[in-house]
Write a protein that holds these residues in place. Structure first.
Motif, PDB file in Angstrom:
ATOM      1  N   ARG A   1      -3.144  -5.902  -9.170  1.00 13.24           N
ATOM      2  CA  ARG A   1      -4.340  -5.154  -9.556  1.00 13.24           C
ATOM      3  C   ARG A   1      -4.633  -4.102  -8.489  1.00 13.24           C
ATOM      4  O   ARG A   1      -4.753  -4.424  -7.313  1.00 13.24           O
ATOM      5  N   GLY A   2      -4.726  -2.850  -8.874  1.00 11.03           N
ATOM      6  CA  GLY A   2      -4.950  -1.779  -7.913  1.00 11.03           C
ATOM      7  C   GLY A   2      -6.361  -1.779  -7.369  1.00 11.03           C
ATOM      8  O   GLY A   2      -7.333  -1.829  -8.127  1.00 11.03           O
TER       9      GLY A   2
ATOM     10  N   VAL B   1      -1.642  -6.727  -4.577  1.00 11.50           N
ATOM     11  CA  VAL B   1      -1.320  -8.056  -4.056  1.00 11.50           C
ATOM     12  C   VAL B   1      -0.204  -8.671  -4.887  1.00 11.50           C
ATOM     13  O   VAL B   1      -0.261  -8.659  -6.125  1.00 11.50           O
ATOM     14  N   TYR B   2       0.808  -9.212  -4.197  1.00 14.35           N
ATOM     15  CA  TYR B   2       1.874  -9.977  -4.847  1.00 14.35           C
ATOM     16  C   TYR B   2       1.938 -11.352  -4.209  1.00 14.35           C
ATOM     17  O   TYR B   2       1.532 -11.549  -3.066  1.00 14.35           O
ATOM     18  N   ASP B   3       2.461 -12.298  -4.960  1.00 13.11           N
ATOM     19  CA  ASP B   3       2.505 -13.692  -4.542  1.00 13.11           C
ATOM     20  C   ASP B   3       3.966 -14.126  -4.478  1.00 13.11           C
ATOM     21  O   ASP B   3       4.707 -13.970  -5.456  1.00 13.11           O
ATOM     22  N   SER B   4       4.405 -14.657  -3.345  1.00 12.60           N
ATOM     23  CA  SER B   4       5.808 -15.065  -3.207  1.00 12.60           C
ATOM     24  C   SER B   4       6.185 -16.172  -4.179  1.00 12.60           C
ATOM     25  O   SER B   4       7.367 -16.437  -4.387  1.00 12.60           O
TER      26      SER B   4
ATOM     27  N   ILE C   1       0.864  -1.188   0.000  1.00  8.60           N
ATOM     28  CA  ILE C   1       0.000   0.000   0.000  1.00  8.60           C
ATOM     29  C   ILE C   1       0.903   1.241   0.000  1.00  8.60           C
ATOM     30  O   ILE C   1       1.346   1.687   1.064  1.00  8.60           O
ATOM     31  N   PRO C   2       1.221   1.801  -1.164  1.00  9.24           N
ATOM     32  CA  PRO C   2       1.997   3.045  -1.175  1.00  9.24           C
ATOM     33  C   PRO C   2       1.195   4.182  -0.536  1.00  9.24           C
ATOM     34  O   PRO C   2      -0.002   4.320  -0.786  1.00  9.24           O
ATOM     35  N   LEU C   3       1.843   4.962   0.283  1.00 12.07           N
ATOM     36  CA  LEU C   3       1.223   6.149   0.861  1.00 12.07           C
ATOM     37  C   LEU C   3       1.776   7.419   0.227  1.00 12.07           C
ATOM     38  O   LEU C   3       1.063   8.410   0.066  1.00 12.07           O
TER      39      LEU C   3
END
Length: 335
Positions: free
Chosen positions: A152-153, A109-112, A85-87
């Motif tokens: 996906r944002g 969301v990213y997946d390891s 979550i960029p602020l």
């Protein structure tokens, strides 16, 4: 306070800072290939806050490019999702033939287990944001549904996304007001908010197969129940009305679950009450008040349900736990 670890590159000589940061990021998330134009004297700050099985980490750092490569995935895969979550700043993302540019307050969301490259930048100013590391087993969406959310944002300014950002910001702003035992409870709230956000996002996608939409509805219902366990009026009837479905359809939704909706509500309430009874900070709270806090109106009903579930009355359980004993429970309730 909550269990928390702080990392600052400024505590080290300039030449050692970037290597130290690479090591810490690898431990917090997963092994990554990192590069930065500021590597010669890298400035970064990160806190890692434990919320049960998941970790939340607010961070501020100079521009950074990282990649999760197939080789690194083969070497080590913690089987978790990273929620970014960029602020302040943006993430430029590349995976396969796909590209995305996601800015402030866009939850991603990213997946390891998947190859991805991300460039975190904020011009010449530091990039800041909040990350979440969550084991895949904690999210009940199937893998093919989570794949649809990859990079996906999702808005962090409205709906469940805004609730998630507000909750995380509040928790990490001052962890001293919580006990270490509060960590798993706060983590449950994060999981509920993420599940609701993901289910709502997926449900808006008409291409989703019917079984995924059904699962998303079940997740939303579960999140609704978790938020309203304190309300004695929470029943299958009110739940069905809140989601514009019939009672019979609600029961059909839970036919594929481990237990009926009514049994699951009861288990959730009992488990929350059991945790409160074991909490030294609530030792002065009456058992009736604990029961009422989780939707049990009549003390006798609570005592009977607790004894049936755990094999002893709540008073005996509290006394044993608070005096350092380890009660042998009849059963362990599902969260």
């Amino acid at each position: 306070m909550l269990n928390e670890t702080v990392f600052r590159t400024e505590d080290l000589p300039g030449a050692d800072r970037f290597d130290y940061w690479c090591e810490r990021i690898g431990r917090t998330h997963a092994p990554l290939d990192l590069h930065s134009p500021y590597a010669a004297d890298y400035r970064a700050h990160q806190r890692v806050v434990e919320l049960g099985a998941l970790h939340v980490w607010p961070t501020t750092h100079q521009a950074l490019r990282y990649r999760r490569t197939p080789k690194l995935i083969r070497q080590s895969d913690p089987e978790q999702y990273h929620i970014g979550i960029p602020l302040q700043g943006t993430n430029r993302i590349s995976w396969g033939d796909e590209r995305a540019l996601l800015g402030a307050y866009q939850i991603q969301v990213y997946d390891s287990s998947r190859d991805v490259e991300v460039n975190c930048t904020n011009g010449t100013d530091p990039f800041s944001g909040i990350g979440i590391e969550i084991p895949k087993r904690l999210l009940h969406l199937p893998q093919h549904s989570m794949d649809r959310l990859f990079a996906r944002g999702m808005s962090g300014r409205e709906g469940f996304g805004a609730l998630l950002v507000q909750f995380l910001t509040q928790v990490v702003s001052d962890t001293s007001c919580y006990l270490p035992s509060d960590g798993p409870r706060l983590g449950t709230v994060v999981v509920d908010l993420l599940s609701s956000l993901f289910a709502r996002t997926l449900d808006a996608d008409r291409a989703l197969p019917p079984e995924t939409r059904t699962r998303s509805l079940v997740l939303r219902i579960r999140a609704h129940v978790q938020r309203n366990l304190h309300d004695p009026r929470l029943t299958p009837t009110t739940i069905a009305a809140a989601h514009n479905i019939s009672i019979s359809y609600l029961h059909r939704l839970f036919q594929g679950e481990h237990e009926t909706i009514a049994a699951w509500i009861r288990h959730q309430r009992l488990e929350r009450a059991r945790r409160d009874l074991a909490d030294p900070a609530m030792a002065s709270t009456t058992i009736h008040a604990v029961a009422a806090r989780w939707g049990f109106v009549r003390a006798a009903d609570f005592t009977r349900a607790f004894r049936t579930a755990y094999g002893m009355p709540p008073r005996d359980y509290r006394q044993q736990v608070l005096h350092g004993a380890a009660p042998v429970l009849l059963s362990t309730q599902r969260l």
